[in-house]
Design a protein around this motif. Sequence first.
Motif, PDB file in Angstrom:
ATOM      1  N   MET A  96       0.779  -1.206  -0.123  1.00 18.71           N
ATOM      2  CA  MET A  96       0.082   0.138  -0.031  1.00 18.71           C
ATOM      3  C   MET A  96       0.949   1.291   0.077  1.00 18.71           C
ATOM      4  O   MET A  96       0.651   2.182  -0.607  1.00 18.71           O
ATOM      5  CB  MET A  96      -0.949   0.129   1.110  1.00 18.71           C
ATOM      6  CG  MET A  96      -1.743   1.340   1.325  1.00 18.71           C
ATOM      7  SD  MET A  96      -3.140   1.485   0.092  1.00 18.71           S
ATOM      8  CE  MET A  96      -3.742   3.052   0.762  1.00 18.71           C
ATOM      9  N   ALA A  97       1.997   1.161   0.818  1.00 17.10           N
ATOM     10  CA  ALA A  97       2.854   2.452   1.003  1.00 17.10           C
ATOM     11  C   ALA A  97       3.405   2.828  -0.424  1.00 17.10           C
ATOM     12  O   ALA A  97       3.664   3.983  -0.804  1.00 17.10           O
ATOM     13  CB  ALA A  97       3.950   2.341   2.148  1.00 17.10           C
ATOM     14  N   GLU A  98       3.930   1.754  -1.120  1.00 16.62           N
ATOM     15  CA  GLU A  98       4.577   2.128  -2.368  1.00 16.62           C
ATOM     16  C   GLU A  98       3.524   2.610  -3.453  1.00 16.62           C
ATOM     17  O   GLU A  98       4.123   3.102  -4.607  1.00 16.62           O
ATOM     18  CB  GLU A  98       5.208   0.798  -3.013  1.00 16.62           C
ATOM     19  CG  GLU A  98       6.622   0.466  -1.828  1.00 16.62           C
ATOM     20  CD  GLU A  98       7.541   1.650  -2.254  1.00 16.62           C
ATOM     21  OE1 GLU A  98       7.890   2.158  -3.097  1.00 16.62           O
ATOM     22  OE2 GLU A  98       8.171   2.028  -0.937  1.00 16.62           O
ATOM     23  N   ASN A  99       2.273   2.267  -3.476  1.00 17.77           N
ATOM     24  CA  ASN A  99       1.309   2.605  -4.373  1.00 17.77           C
ATOM     25  C   ASN A  99       0.893   3.972  -4.295  1.00 17.77           C
ATOM     26  O   ASN A  99       0.674   4.573  -5.315  1.00 17.77           O
ATOM     27  CB  ASN A  99       0.043   1.566  -4.293  1.00 17.77           C
ATOM     28  CG  ASN A  99       0.237   0.144  -4.399  1.00 17.77           C
ATOM     29  OD1 ASN A  99       1.218  -0.242  -5.100  1.00 17.77           O
ATOM     30  ND2 ASN A  99      -0.837  -0.554  -4.075  1.00 17.77           N
ATOM     31  N   LEU A 100       1.361   4.598  -3.289  1.00 17.71           N
ATOM     32  CA  LEU A 100       0.825   6.091  -3.068  1.00 17.71           C
ATOM     33  C   LEU A 100       2.008   6.919  -3.455  1.00 17.71           C
ATOM     34  O   LEU A 100       1.825   8.094  -3.579  1.00 17.71           O
ATOM     35  CB  LEU A 100       0.469   6.386  -1.324  1.00 17.71           C
ATOM     36  CG  LEU A 100      -0.828   5.648  -1.347  1.00 17.71           C
ATOM     37  CD1 LEU A 100      -1.145   6.064   0.200  1.00 17.71           C
ATOM     38  CD2 LEU A 100      -2.011   6.488  -2.035  1.00 17.71           C
ATOM     39  N   LYS A 101       3.304   6.306  -3.489  1.00 20.33           N
ATOM     40  CA  LYS A 101       4.347   7.005  -3.899  1.00 20.33           C
ATOM     41  C   LYS A 101       4.312   7.931  -5.312  1.00 20.33           C
ATOM     42  O   LYS A 101       4.454   9.030  -5.495  1.00 20.33           O
ATOM     43  CB  LYS A 101       5.656   6.282  -4.181  1.00 20.33           C
ATOM     44  CG  LYS A 101       7.050   7.053  -4.059  1.00 20.33           C
ATOM     45  CD  LYS A 101       8.181   6.001  -3.838  1.00 20.33           C
ATOM     46  CE  LYS A 101       9.401   6.765  -3.647  1.00 20.33           C
ATOM     47  NZ  LYS A 101      10.535   5.779  -3.605  1.00 20.33           N
ATOM     48  N   PRO A 102       3.608   7.255  -6.383  1.00 17.27           N
ATOM     49  CA  PRO A 102       3.498   8.070  -7.760  1.00 17.27           C
ATOM     50  C   PRO A 102       2.594   9.025  -7.632  1.00 17.27           C
ATOM     51  O   PRO A 102       2.607  10.116  -8.148  1.00 17.27           O
ATOM     52  CB  PRO A 102       3.079   6.896  -8.722  1.00 17.27           C
ATOM     53  CG  PRO A 102       3.576   5.429  -8.053  1.00 17.27           C
ATOM     54  CD  PRO A 102       3.441   5.524  -6.575  1.00 17.27           C
ATOM     55  N   VAL A 103       1.332   8.678  -6.740  1.00 25.36           N
ATOM     56  CA  VAL A 103       0.327   9.645  -6.508  1.00 25.36           C
ATOM     57  C   VAL A 103       0.864  10.998  -5.792  1.00 25.36           C
ATOM     58  O   VAL A 103       0.727  12.143  -6.293  1.00 25.36           O
ATOM     59  CB  VAL A 103      -0.615   9.289  -5.648  1.00 25.36           C
ATOM     60  CG1 VAL A 103      -1.722  10.219  -5.375  1.00 25.36           C
ATOM     61  CG2 VAL A 103      -1.512   8.072  -6.410  1.00 25.36           C
ATOM     62  N   ALA A 104       1.922  10.772  -4.748  1.00 27.51           N
ATOM     63  CA  ALA A 104       2.397  11.755  -4.164  1.00 27.51           C
ATOM     64  C   ALA A 104       3.531  12.660  -5.032  1.00 27.51           C
ATOM     65  O   ALA A 104       3.274  13.845  -5.119  1.00 27.51           O
ATOM     66  CB  ALA A 104       3.097  11.317  -2.867  1.00 27.51           C
ATOM     67  N   LEU A 105       3.962  11.959  -5.758  1.00 34.52           N
ATOM     68  CA  LEU A 105       5.080  12.683  -6.659  1.00 34.52           C
ATOM     69  C   LEU A 105       4.151  13.407  -7.839  1.00 34.52           C
ATOM     70  O   LEU A 105       4.527  14.595  -7.865  1.00 34.52           O
ATOM     71  CB  LEU A 105       5.893  11.607  -7.738  1.00 34.52           C
ATOM     72  CG  LEU A 105       6.913  12.117  -8.690  1.00 34.52           C
ATOM     73  CD1 LEU A 105       7.713  13.027  -7.607  1.00 34.52           C
ATOM     74  CD2 LEU A 105       7.272  11.098  -9.440  1.00 34.52           C
ATOM     75  N   LEU A 106       3.227  13.087  -8.267  1.00 32.98           N
ATOM     76  CA  LEU A 106       2.380  13.714  -9.265  1.00 32.98           C
ATOM     77  C   LEU A 106       1.849  14.778  -8.540  1.00 32.98           C
ATOM     78  O   LEU A 106       1.814  16.005  -9.059  1.00 32.98           O
ATOM     79  CB  LEU A 106       1.177  12.928  -9.706  1.00 32.98           C
ATOM     80  CG  LEU A 106       0.127  13.520 -10.827  1.00 32.98           C
ATOM     81  CD1 LEU A 106       0.800  13.865 -12.034  1.00 32.98           C
ATOM     82  CD2 LEU A 106      -0.853  12.777 -10.930  1.00 32.98           C
ATOM     83  N   LEU A 107       1.256  14.731  -7.378  1.00 34.67           N
ATOM     84  CA  LEU A 107       0.666  16.009  -6.651  1.00 34.67           C
ATOM     85  C   LEU A 107       1.559  17.057  -6.221  1.00 34.67           C
ATOM     86  O   LEU A 107       1.491  18.165  -6.132  1.00 34.67           O
ATOM     87  CB  LEU A 107      -0.251  15.502  -5.141  1.00 34.67           C
ATOM     88  CG  LEU A 107      -1.268  14.897  -5.598  1.00 34.67           C
ATOM     89  CD1 LEU A 107      -1.737  14.222  -4.278  1.00 34.67           C
ATOM     90  CD2 LEU A 107      -2.530  15.749  -5.979  1.00 34.67           C
ATOM     91  N   LEU A 108       2.863  16.116  -5.806  1.00 34.37           N
ATOM     92  CA  LEU A 108       3.995  17.291  -5.621  1.00 34.37           C
ATOM     93  C   LEU A 108       4.384  18.173  -6.864  1.00 34.37           C
ATOM     94  O   LEU A 108       4.817  19.288  -6.710  1.00 34.37           O
ATOM     95  CB  LEU A 108       5.388  16.550  -4.979  1.00 34.37           C
ATOM     96  CG  LEU A 108       6.487  17.254  -4.674  1.00 34.37           C
ATOM     97  CD1 LEU A 108       5.947  18.028  -3.344  1.00 34.37           C
ATOM     98  CD2 LEU A 108       7.490  16.279  -4.108  1.00 34.37           C
ATOM     99  N   LEU A 109       4.691  17.698  -7.884  1.00 37.97           N
ATOM    100  CA  LEU A 109       4.951  18.238  -9.160  1.00 37.97           C
ATOM    101  C   LEU A 109       3.962  19.431  -9.305  1.00 37.97           C
ATOM    102  O   LEU A 109       4.249  20.458  -9.790  1.00 37.97           O
ATOM    103  CB  LEU A 109       5.256  17.351 -10.145  1.00 37.97           C
ATOM    104  CG  LEU A 109       6.429  16.411 -10.256  1.00 37.97           C
ATOM    105  CD1 LEU A 109       6.453  15.461 -11.386  1.00 37.97           C
ATOM    106  CD2 LEU A 109       7.674  17.470 -10.352  1.00 37.97           C
ATOM    107  N   LEU A 110       2.608  18.853  -9.403  1.00 35.54           N
ATOM    108  CA  LEU A 110       1.439  19.921  -9.574  1.00 35.54           C
ATOM    109  C   LEU A 110       1.484  21.027  -8.480  1.00 35.54           C
ATOM    110  O   LEU A 110       1.480  22.104  -8.893  1.00 35.54           O
ATOM    111  CB  LEU A 110       0.143  19.091  -9.511  1.00 35.54           C
ATOM    112  CG  LEU A 110      -0.915  20.022  -9.724  1.00 35.54           C
ATOM    113  CD1 LEU A 110      -1.057  20.380 -11.166  1.00 35.54           C
ATOM    114  CD2 LEU A 110      -2.312  19.160  -9.531  1.00 35.54           C
TER     115      LEU A 110
END
Length: 169
Positions: free
Chosen positions: A1-15
């Motif tokens: 679960m923790a690794e699945n949120l890493k790309p989401v967090a990266l996308l939100l962080l860039l935005l």
Amino acid sequence: MAENLKPVALLLLLLNLCLYTILAIIGGWALNVSIERGFIIGPELRLPAHFHPIFFPIGNFATGFFVLFSLIAGVVGIASAMVGFNHLRFWNYHSLQPAAALGLLAWALTVLAMGLACQEISFDRRNAKLGTMEAFTIVLTVTQFFYVLAIHGGSHGPVPVERHAGNLP
């Protein structure tokens, strides 16, 4: 679960980094306009009857506070993004603490700026660039909140316990 949120967090962080940068640029422009076109009072002149201590000639009475708080939120948001990139690089418990703290601080300042943006929208007399700044502030309130949730959601896991050699039996 923790690794699945890493790309989401990266996308939100860039935005968020892009939006906070644009927010800070427009806020800096508005502050510069206020400094250049502000009141210049001579020694024999009096202040106007409705003089506002934070005068912005391009908006209404809420503009001064909105621009200042948006500028502060933009700078703290950019700092939050820098710390967030460090957290995404390591993605562990120790890098989560500063990222979460600065992310929550940036979100709180953005919520405050969003409240002032809503107040400015209700007064109705504003510049087109200020309208863009208001829209970015409202969008950033939502995306920063989801970013903070994403990095907290990725933190569920075993918490490391440090033991020193002198304390072992």
